[in-house]
Design a protein around this motif. Structure first.
Motif, PDB file in Angstrom:
ATOM      1  N   ASN A 228      66.003 -68.181  11.264  1.00 21.17           N
ATOM      2  CA  ASN A 228      64.976 -69.153  10.893  1.00 21.17           C
ATOM      3  C   ASN A 228      63.705 -68.380  10.574  1.00 21.17           C
ATOM      4  N   LEU A 229      62.783 -69.023   9.866  1.00 26.01           N
ATOM      5  CA  LEU A 229      61.462 -68.423   9.637  1.00 26.01           C
ATOM      6  C   LEU A 229      60.450 -69.544   9.453  1.00 26.01           C
ATOM      7  N   SER A 230      59.188 -69.161   9.537  1.00 23.31           N
ATOM      8  CA  SER A 230      58.114 -70.127   9.294  1.00 23.31           C
ATOM      9  C   SER A 230      58.087 -70.514   7.818  1.00 23.31           C
ATOM     10  N   ASP A 231      57.601 -71.715   7.550  1.00 22.03           N
ATOM     11  CA  ASP A 231      57.425 -72.104   6.143  1.00 22.03           C
ATOM     12  C   ASP A 231      56.038 -71.715   5.631  1.00 22.03           C
ATOM     13  N   GLN A 232      55.273 -71.026   6.460  1.00 20.45           N
ATOM     14  CA  GLN A 232      53.915 -70.643   6.056  1.00 20.45           C
ATOM     15  C   GLN A 232      53.928 -69.344   5.259  1.00 20.45           C
ATOM     16  N   ALA A 233      53.165 -69.320   4.189  1.00 13.76           N
ATOM     17  CA  ALA A 233      53.144 -68.151   3.316  1.00 13.76           C
ATOM     18  C   ALA A 233      52.216 -67.057   3.832  1.00 13.76           C
ATOM     19  N   LYS A 234      51.242 -67.432   4.643  1.00 12.54           N
ATOM     20  CA  LYS A 234      50.274 -66.432   5.124  1.00 12.54           C
ATOM     21  C   LYS A 234      50.207 -66.484   6.644  1.00 12.54           C
ATOM     22  N   PRO A 235      49.929 -65.329   7.294  1.00 11.30           N
ATOM     23  CA  PRO A 235      49.814 -65.333   8.755  1.00 11.30           C
ATOM     24  C   PRO A 235      48.609 -66.137   9.203  1.00 11.30           C
ATOM     25  N   GLY A 236      48.597 -66.526  10.452  1.00 13.63           N
ATOM     26  CA  GLY A 236      47.446 -67.282  10.937  1.00 13.63           C
ATOM     27  C   GLY A 236      47.765 -68.072  12.185  1.00 13.63           C
ATOM     28  N   ALA A 237      47.054 -69.160  12.381  1.00 12.98           N
ATOM     29  CA  ALA A 237      47.137 -69.941  13.615  1.00 12.98           C
ATOM     30  C   ALA A 237      48.332 -70.895  13.581  1.00 12.98           C
ATOM     31  N   PHE A 238      49.517 -70.347  13.781  1.00 17.29           N
ATOM     32  CA  PHE A 238      50.754 -71.141  13.772  1.00 17.29           C
ATOM     33  C   PHE A 238      51.552 -70.768  15.018  1.00 17.29           C
ATOM     34  N   THR A 239      51.120 -71.282  16.142  1.00 15.58           N
ATOM     35  CA  THR A 239      51.680 -70.893  17.440  1.00 15.58           C
ATOM     36  C   THR A 239      53.195 -71.047  17.469  1.00 15.58           C
TER      37      THR A 239
ATOM     38  N   ARG B 219      60.515 -74.799   0.936  1.00 13.44           N
ATOM     39  CA  ARG B 219      59.351 -73.923   1.216  1.00 13.44           C
ATOM     40  C   ARG B 219      59.804 -72.654   1.928  1.00 13.44           C
ATOM     41  N   LYS B 220      60.699 -72.807   2.887  1.00 13.90           N
ATOM     42  CA  LYS B 220      61.184 -71.641   3.634  1.00 13.90           C
ATOM     43  C   LYS B 220      61.933 -70.676   2.715  1.00 13.90           C
ATOM     44  N   PHE B 221      62.725 -71.241   1.809  1.00 13.51           N
ATOM     45  CA  PHE B 221      63.469 -70.410   0.851  1.00 13.51           C
ATOM     46  C   PHE B 221      62.480 -69.573   0.025  1.00 13.51           C
ATOM     47  N   VAL B 222      61.432 -70.229  -0.454  1.00 14.80           N
ATOM     48  CA  VAL B 222      60.443 -69.540  -1.308  1.00 14.80           C
ATOM     49  C   VAL B 222      59.705 -68.461  -0.515  1.00 14.80           C
ATOM     50  N   VAL B 223      59.236 -68.781   0.696  1.00 12.44           N
ATOM     51  CA  VAL B 223      58.477 -67.769   1.442  1.00 12.44           C
ATOM     52  C   VAL B 223      59.387 -66.639   1.927  1.00 12.44           C
ATOM     53  N   ALA B 224      60.655 -66.939   2.161  1.00  8.34           N
ATOM     54  CA  ALA B 224      61.596 -65.874   2.532  1.00  8.34           C
ATOM     55  C   ALA B 224      61.661 -64.838   1.414  1.00  8.34           C
ATOM     56  N   GLN B 225      61.862 -65.324   0.201  1.00  5.71           N
ATOM     57  CA  GLN B 225      61.962 -64.376  -0.924  1.00  5.71           C
ATOM     58  C   GLN B 225      60.643 -63.660  -1.180  1.00  5.71           C
ATOM     59  N   SER B 226      59.534 -64.394  -1.075  1.00  6.52           N
ATOM     60  CA  SER B 226      58.236 -63.730  -1.296  1.00  6.52           C
ATOM     61  C   SER B 226      58.015 -62.638  -0.262  1.00  6.52           C
ATOM     62  N   GLY B 227      58.570 -62.827   0.934  1.00  8.06           N
ATOM     63  CA  GLY B 227      58.417 -61.832   1.993  1.00  8.06           C
ATOM     64  C   GLY B 227      59.497 -60.763   1.957  1.00  8.06           C
ATOM     65  N   GLY B 228      60.296 -60.728   0.905  1.00  6.03           N
ATOM     66  CA  GLY B 228      61.265 -59.649   0.736  1.00  6.03           C
ATOM     67  C   GLY B 228      62.604 -59.879   1.411  1.00  6.03           C
ATOM     68  N   LEU B 229      62.872 -61.114   1.819  1.00  2.96           N
ATOM     69  CA  LEU B 229      64.153 -61.411   2.478  1.00  2.96           C
ATOM     70  C   LEU B 229      65.102 -62.136   1.528  1.00  2.96           C
ATOM     71  N   ILE B 230      66.390 -61.972   1.766  1.00  2.00           N
ATOM     72  CA  ILE B 230      67.398 -62.717   1.004  1.00  2.00           C
ATOM     73  C   ILE B 230      67.725 -63.984   1.790  1.00  2.00           C
ATOM     74  N   PRO B 231      67.389 -65.150   1.246  1.00  2.00           N
ATOM     75  CA  PRO B 231      67.727 -66.369   1.979  1.00  2.00           C
ATOM     76  C   PRO B 231      69.214 -66.713   1.874  1.00  2.00           C
TER      77      PRO B 231
END
Ligand code: PEP
Length: 260
Positions: free
Chosen positions: A66-77, A113-125
């Protein structure tokens, strides 16, 4: 056919430092017998870094569940993003597993959203899609699969599937001991490939489609021999090295015969 087999283990919320070390040691030794296929393991997030160390000299790839759906780091506890997963050695991440969809309320938009941020972060979804029993019985399997796929295609674009894997996992077969028949699996996989082909025939031919849902050592060979099945996403049977390696061996035999 250029697509190779991929056998992926989804450990879900199982394991411990000691149990994982023993499991990975067995897998690292055993996959030497399966040079013609790709193997992926997806341990719980807290064990990824240690798993990466265990796999250092091995061809086994590492994925998160699993991963966050957020594209940028920050306040996502409590969240973990794609860059962090990359940082600890992951190459893949499961996206939209049915347990995430049903137990944690992930809808198609969230999965996209998770699929998109996974790829943007260099991961293969590894995009998981599949119908519930009620949907199958209502003859809605294809409608559901198309809706789940279209949500991702419209968010990520069809070219994103050059670098992604799709897992067809009928929800009624996950963890139930009930497996899709080879006819059901092949029909769903052919349909999924057809949806991709309507967007891009070349990508449809290259994208790997895994079957998931109670795959075991004794049914892997028949499922993997289906024309449009390129391996499996394995839950329960990925927790014991001999069982998972037996599934890998089924793919290895088929891969060797496809190459011959
Ligand atoms: C899964 O969790 O993706 C899965 C397919 O589980 P199982 O093999 O246990 O049905």
């Amino acid at each position: 056919m250029a697509r190779g087999y991929l056998v992926a283990g989804n450990w879900k919320m199982n394991g411990s430092s000691a149990a994982n070390a023993a499991l990975l040691e067995g897998l690292v030794r055993g996959v030497a017998e399966c040079p013609a296929i790709d193997v992926l393991v997806c341990p719980p997030a807290v064990y990824l870094e240690a798993a990466h160390r265990h796999l250092a000299a091995s061809p086994i790839a590492l994925g998160a569940q699993n991963l966050s759906d957020q594209a940028k780091p920050g306040a996502f506890t409590g969240e973990v993003d794609a860059a962090m997963l990359n940082d600890v050695g992951c190459s893949h991440v499961l996206v939209g597993h049915s347990e995430r969809r049903t137990l944690y309320g992930e809808d198609d938009a969230c999965v996209a959203r998770k699929f998109v941020v996974a790829q943007s972060g260099g991961l293969i979804p590894v995009l998981c899609i599949g119908e519930t029993l009620a949907e199958r019985e209502a003859d809605a399997t294809e409608t559901v699969l198309k809706r789940q796929l279209d949500a991702v295609i419209s968010a990520a674009g069809i070219a994103a599937f050059l670098n992604a894997v799709i897992a067809y996992e009928p929800v009624w077969a996950i963890g139930t001991g009930r497996t899709a028949s080879t006819e059901q699996a092949q029909a769903a996989h052919a349909f999924i490939r057809g949806v991709i082909a309507k967007n891009d025939a070349k990508i449809a031919n290259s994208v790997r489609l895994l079957y998931g849902g109670s795959v075991k050592a004794d049914n892997a060979a028949s499922l993997f021999s289906c024309e449009d099945v390129d391996g499996g996403l394995i839950g329960g049977a990925s927790l014991k090295a001999p069982e998972f390696l037996a599934i890998c061996a089924s793919a290895q035999i088929l891969a060797a015969s496809r190459d011959a």
